[in-house]
Write an enzyme that holds these catalytic residues in place. Structure first.
Site, PDB file in Angstrom:
ATOM      1  CB  THR A   1      -0.951  -0.024   1.225  1.00 42.76           C
ATOM      2  OG1 THR A   1      -1.795  -1.160   1.090  1.00 42.76           O
ATOM      3  CG2 THR A   1      -1.793   1.227   1.317  1.00 42.76           C
TER       4      THR A   1
ATOM      5  CG  ASN B   1      -6.144  -8.980  -5.442  1.00 47.52           C
ATOM      6  OD1 ASN B   1      -6.186  -8.409  -6.531  1.00 47.52           O
ATOM      7  ND2 ASN B   1      -6.917  -8.620  -4.437  1.00 47.52           N
TER       8      ASN B   1
ATOM      9  CD  GLN C   1      -1.722 -11.764  -4.338  1.00 48.24           C
ATOM     10  OE1 GLN C   1      -1.237 -12.898  -4.255  1.00 48.24           O
ATOM     11  NE2 GLN C   1      -2.316 -11.174  -3.303  1.00 48.24           N
TER      12      GLN C   1
ATOM     13  CB  SER D   1       2.971  -7.030  -0.073  1.00 45.18           C
ATOM     14  OG  SER D   1       2.570  -7.224   1.238  1.00 45.18           O
ATOM     15  N   GLY D   2       5.737  -8.037   1.642  1.00 37.65           N
ATOM     16  CA  GLY D   2       6.394  -9.171   2.291  1.00 37.65           C
ATOM     17  C   GLY D   2       5.420 -10.247   2.735  1.00 37.65           C
TER      18      GLY D   2
ATOM     19  CB  CYS E   1      -9.280  -4.723   1.576  1.00 40.29           C
ATOM     20  SG  CYS E   1      -7.587  -5.122   1.319  1.00 40.29           S
TER      21      CYS E   1
HETATM   22  N1  PLP Z   1      -1.981  -5.235  -4.226  1.00 39.36           N
HETATM   23  C1  PLP Z   1      -2.426  -6.493  -4.264  1.00 39.36           C
HETATM   24  C2  PLP Z   1      -2.626  -7.177  -5.595  1.00 39.36           C
HETATM   25  C3  PLP Z   1      -2.728  -7.158  -3.089  1.00 39.36           C
HETATM   26  O1  PLP Z   1      -3.178  -8.419  -3.128  1.00 39.36           O
HETATM   27  C4  PLP Z   1      -2.553  -6.455  -1.867  1.00 39.36           C
HETATM   28  C5  PLP Z   1      -2.941  -7.088  -0.604  1.00 39.36           C
HETATM   29  O2  PLP Z   1      -4.049  -7.560  -0.439  1.00 39.36           O
HETATM   30  C6  PLP Z   1      -2.061  -5.158  -1.873  1.00 39.36           C
HETATM   31  C7  PLP Z   1      -1.785  -4.577  -3.074  1.00 39.36           C
HETATM   32  C8  PLP Z   1      -1.804  -4.405  -0.586  1.00 39.36           C
HETATM   33  O3  PLP Z   1      -0.685  -4.968   0.062  1.00 39.36           O
HETATM   34  P1  PLP Z   1      -0.249  -4.614   1.572  1.00 39.36           P
HETATM   35  O4  PLP Z   1      -1.106  -5.430   2.452  1.00 39.36           O
HETATM   36  O5  PLP Z   1       1.193  -5.040   1.668  1.00 39.36           O
HETATM   37  O6  PLP Z   1      -0.386  -3.162   1.755  1.00 39.36           O
END
Ligand code: PLP
Length: 687
Positions: A78, A167, A197, A217-218, A350
């Protein structure tokens, strides 16, 4: 996971987050203990911490095939996406401030993007005061970007945001083709790829494609939460989102989350040394992952022959299976899976709390019926074969559980789709039971059909529409079905009586307006209490969203006024109790589990409640709650009994407790947070 011990629950929600790889956990813990120093400190300990950070950077650069200077550590995707978008748009904001004219005014994002991308775009366009329009790139039925749209819009565009792998569906975007279109434009816009992803799942060739920014993202790749990566191509515009201490060469201030970073570094290290053919490695090979998808999809089809997959397997990563079981709502499917110890989700983590239909599937043109029943199963590169086998075994048992779940002997079953209720009144005969159907629940007809089939029932009468003006539905008309007699007492109300038992009258109303039209005087003539049922609860407050209301019209709180009366609020205060409070305030209470049959473990649906409360629990599915209510009204006229209702997370049990309070049981309580909280507290698995 491939390497370690697994909990009893089968976790198939790896696109929401992955468990920790044990090397990652060890690295994080070791760092918490031994490398606690601030990497910005100049002393020996600080330098050790710094070395760890830089080793993580070189591993990230190695995995992505990019330069060390192109990697910035962030808190997650994010933040990475926000930083990229802020960086890309800031130069235009400066132009606007200095009064320059902007020739291009469009930013593009894929219609199936994770919400962070469009939301960040809208946010920064507004906050930077830019005269930009954000447009969604439509996708095909297979989820691929419509390149003709992209090509057409490029001339006016300053920034394109796409993703590598979706995702929700696992669809792999054809970034080669996107790169081709981007290269063809005269003035190439900036390009952000959400690669969250895609990392570890598909080849990412940012330099070759000419990508300017990429977000990672880790916690989606077996590393801890709170760490992410941002790739920024050398020469791409950059504007720090966080300024202060000047960490990351001034590009991202804030003391690094070193333990999380160490965990990520350990995962990246595994990737770098991984030999796809080494069975002792942490991750499964591509062919093994494809085989796992085949096994899981076969098990799913075994249990749900009507199941449809929502993305083509050939163009998606094997670790994501998005499917619909037409006729069964996603929420019901999730509860069914969870009841058998399998954790899935309805889409993006989310979004799942908001229970809206998936914007991804909507963009792909998936039919409303399939949308309502869409579910995502996602496993990971480190999911073990043992887990998959156990998952398949449990999935194969689901079809039978679904059928068994409706084979109760309840006389009244309420089927609800969240807006409408319909009620099946059934006679007791085991051989051939008569059913009377009141109301219609378009999105849950399958469940009515299942109850009818499981009871070998014949629907002898049905009042599908209480508003019907037809001759057939005249006031005074009686429908008899077995021992049930439905008398039409008004255009929008039916009275039900059961011939074989001296019962409390049941009145069924179309909706709350119909209920209110019948003045209290009408209802006073009915013996009190009367059970009032509603076919539709639209317009009712959330706290009333159960089809039952007590016969206490003068106090009846109408949603449109938006105010409940004070007495209700007082009543509400001690309705939901913690486990400890229950022990003190209601130690002898009768424990009632209101989960549906299909949600519970086949061996013992009451097990969890019994184990925690140390005494037998009754099982009274909410869909059959009317029977419980009618029984209690007869059995306990003095309203002396004390009840504690329980369910998975506390929502349905609170509704059950409210209904009993409305009927006069002041000692009806609900377990706050549900059984899942208890399991958590005592480290118990969900089964
Ligand atoms: N982008 C995608 C495709 C995701 O699946 C996610 C997480 O659900 C995010 C962005 C956001 O990632 P983070 O939780 O590391 O902020």
């Amino acid at each position: 996971m491939k390497e370690g011990k697994r909990p009893k629950g089968i976790y198939f929600d790896c696109n929401a987050t992955t468990p920790l790889l044990s090397v990652a956990a060890q690295a994080a813990i070791a760092t918490l203990h031994d490398r606690f120093a601030n990497p910005s400190s100049a002393h020996w300990e600080g330098c050790r911490a710094q070395r760890l950070r830089e080793s993580a950077r070189s591993r990230a650069a190695g995995v992505l095939g990019v330069d060390l200077t192109e990697i910035i550590f962030t808190s997650g995707a994010t933040e990475s996406a926000h930083t990229a978008i802020f960086s890309a748009l800031s130069p235009f904001a400066r132009q606007v401030r200095s009064g320059q004219r902007l020739d291009r005014r469009v930013v593009l994002y894929g219609a199936t993007e994770h919400k962070v991308v469009p939301e960040a775009l809208f946010h920064w366009i507004e906050h930077l005061g830019l005269p930009f329009e954000a447009r969604a790139i439509p996708v095909s039925a297979e989820g691929q970007y419509q390149l003709s749209f992209l090509r057409r819009e490029l001339a006016d565009c300053v920034l394109v945001c796409t993703m590598a792998v979706n995702n929700e569906t696992g669809v792999i975007q054809n970034l080669d083709a996107v790169a081709g279109v981007m290269a063809s434009s005269r003035e190439r816009p900036l390009w952000l790829v959400d690669a969250v992803q895609g990392l570890g799942k598909i080849p990412l060739r940012f330099a070759e494609w000419g990508v300017d920014y990429a977000a990672f993202s880790g916690h989606k790749v077996y590393a801890p939460k709170g760490v992410g990566l941002l790739y920024v191509r050398q020469g791409a515009p950059f504007q720090p989102l966080l300024v202060g201490g000047g960490q990351e060469s001034g590009r991202r201030s804030g003391t690094e989350a070193l333990p999380a970073l160490a965990g990520l570094s350990a995962v990246l290290g595994e990737w770098l040394k991984e030999d796809a053919n080494d069975p002792s490695g942490a991750f499964r090979s591509a062919s093994e992952l494809a085989h796992i998808r085949e096994q899981l999809s076969a098990a799913l089809l075994h249990s749900f022959p009507q199941l449809v997959f929502n993305a083509p397997f050939e163009a998606s990563v094997p670790t994501t299976i998005n499917f619909s079981v037409p006729g069964i709502e996603s929420t019901d499917l999730l509860l069914l899976f969870e009841g058998h110890g399998i954790f899935l989700s309805a889409g993006s983590a989310c979004q799942s709390e908001k229970s809206r239909p998936s914007h991804v599937l909507e963009a792909m043109g998936v039919s409303p019926e399939r949308l309502r029943s869409a579910v995502r199963l996602s496993f990971g590169a480190a999911t073990s074969f043992a887990e998959v086998e156990e998952g398949c075994r449990r999935i194969r048992g689901l079809g039978a559980a679904l059928r068994a779940g409706v084979s109760s002997t309840a006389r009244v079953v309420c089927v609800s789709d969240g807006q409408q209720n319909c009620f099946l009144f059934l006679s007791e005969e085991a051989e051939r039971c008569d059913a009377l159907l009141i109301g219609r629940c378009a999105h849950a007809d399958w469940r009515v059909a299942q109850v009818v089939a499981a009871r070998n029932a014949v629907v002898g009468g049905s009042c599908a529409d209480l508003h019907s003006e037809s001759e057939q539905m005249r006031v005074g008309l009686q429908l008899t079905c077995g021992n049930w007699v439905a008398t039409r007492v008004a255009q929008d109300a039916l009275q039900l009586t059961h011939l074989s038992a001296p019962t409390i009258p049941v009145l069924v109303f179309k909706n709350v307006e119909a209920l209110l039209r019948h003045s209290s005087a009408d209802l006073e003539t009915a013996s009190s209490p009367t059970v009032l049922l509603l076919e539709s609860w639209a317009g009712l407050e959330r706290r009333w969203s159960l089809p039952f209301v007590a016969n206490r019209l003068p106090q009846f709180p109408v949603a449109t006024s938006g105010e409940g009366c004070d007495t209700d609020q007082v009543q509400e205060q001690d309705l939901e109790l913690s486990f400890d409070q229950i022990g003190r305030q209601a130690p002898e209470a009768c424990v009632v589990d209101v989960r549906e049959r299909s949600e519970c473990s086949p061996s013992s649906p009451y097990l969890v409640a019994e184990k925690h409360f140390g005494r037998p629990a009754q099982h009274q599915p909410l869909s059959e709650f009317i029977c419980f209510l009618l029984r209690k009204l007869n059995e306990d006229p003095g309203r002396a009994q004390t009840f504690v209702f329980v369910c998975r997370s506390g929502g349905r049990s609170a509704l059950a407790a409210r209904v009993l309070r409305d009927f006069g049981w002041h000692n009806a309580f609900s377990l706050r947070g549900g059984l899942s909280c208890l399991s958590l507290a005592s480290e118990q698995p969900p089964l």
